[in-house]
Design an enzyme around this catalytic site. Sequence first.
Site, short mmCIF file in Angstrom:
data_model
loop_
_atom_site.label_atom_id
_atom_site.label_comp_id
_atom_site.label_asym_id
_atom_site.label_seq_id
_atom_site.Cartn_x
_atom_site.Cartn_y
_atom_site.Cartn_z
N GLU A 121 -0.59 -9.30 -0.59
CA GLU A 121 -1.66 -9.46 -0.34
C GLU A 121 -2.65 -9.29 -1.73
O GLU A 121 -3.53 -10.29 -2.05
CB GLU A 121 -2.53 -8.52 0.64
CG GLU A 121 -1.97 -8.52 2.28
CD GLU A 121 -2.12 -7.63 3.04
OE1 GLU A 121 -1.65 -6.44 2.67
OE2 GLU A 121 -2.66 -7.91 4.16
N ALA A 173 0.74 -1.15 -0.04
CA ALA A 173 -0.07 0.00 -0.28
C ALA A 173 0.92 1.19 -0.07
O ALA A 173 2.20 1.16 0.38
CB ALA A 173 -0.97 -0.08 1.25
N GLY A 211 0.75 -4.91 0.86
CA GLY A 211 -0.53 -4.87 0.23
C GLY A 211 -0.32 -5.65 -1.26
O GLY A 211 -1.09 -6.09 -1.93
N GLU A 267 4.46 -5.33 7.30
CA GLU A 267 3.96 -3.97 8.12
C GLU A 267 4.36 -3.86 9.43
O GLU A 267 4.18 -2.77 9.67
CB GLU A 267 2.33 -4.49 7.76
CG GLU A 267 1.78 -4.38 6.54
CD GLU A 267 1.77 -5.51 5.73
OE1 GLU A 267 2.36 -6.28 5.93
OE2 GLU A 267 0.82 -5.76 4.94
#
Length: 258
Positions: free
Chosen positions: A112, A65, A109, A132
Amino acid sequence: MSYETILVEQHDAVTLITLNRPQALNALNGQVLKDLIAAFAAYDADPSQRCAVLTGSEKAFAAGADIKEMADKPAADFFLDDFFSEWTSKVCATRKPWIAAVAGFALGGGCELAMMADFIIAADTAKFGQPEIKLGVAPGMGGSQRLTRAVGKAKAMDMCLTGRMMDAAEAERASLVSRIVPAADLVAEALKVAAAIAAMPMMAAMVNKEMVNIAFETGLNQGLLTERRLFQILTATEDKTEGMAAFVEKRPGVWKGR
Ligand code: HXC
């Protein structure tokens, strides 16, 4: 349709979606997520398209992200926007098959997103991770759940708690990826696999995808019952009649997709 952060091409019945934010290693900002929602919806709605491949660059599938976009965002906004909920549920609602073709970094992300695919084909340069924790947070779009289901508790804990990266060979041993190919051949190989899937009877492909996904989400008895019912429904398709006749007559099937 025009997109700002991705490239979309059609190769016969296969849609190739390429993340295209090289300056940020394909970090997933709001615009990327918007573009991905639109591209997957367009793919799912286009009857001429029967499999999709999502890829990034040689250096990064996606480095996570967008940290710069999240850095100053107040906690209440994450909660009130239900951050990442809408786009993950929309991308995961894609009913037709799609493959993630991963080279380089697939972190946070990015990892993911790859795990939302039906399966992952990795270049020998691929590196997966959920770092993270090093940012003071934790996976927020499925990493702790999908990674654990894919590789088991020991490796998922190791990855999430240390934030370390897993290379392609380890990811294949751990069943995170289905196969590894040389980096130079990644997109061509993924397109070849996707073309083979696109040549299958479409309803059967969609039902096979749904069945395997149900195995992730339900208990064994409910899963077996759902499998039997979906199998029984497929026996009513024209492609079932054609597929079995073609086998008996020793010729290739000609599919109608229904
Ligand atoms: C924003 C990013 C980024 C990211 C890289 N960049 N990752 N920008 N968000 N996630 C930017 C860098 O700031 C830099 O831009 C450019 O991309 C190149 O990156 P470098 O760091 O210079 O490259 P390199 O030294 O090769 O290192 C590659 C890397 C490193 C190891 C992948 O970039 C890295 O650690 N990135 C962050 C990985 C990460 O923590 N991902 C998880 C994010 S959190 P500039 O302009 O500065 O030079 C997440 C949470 C999801 O995904 C769920 C939340 C709810």
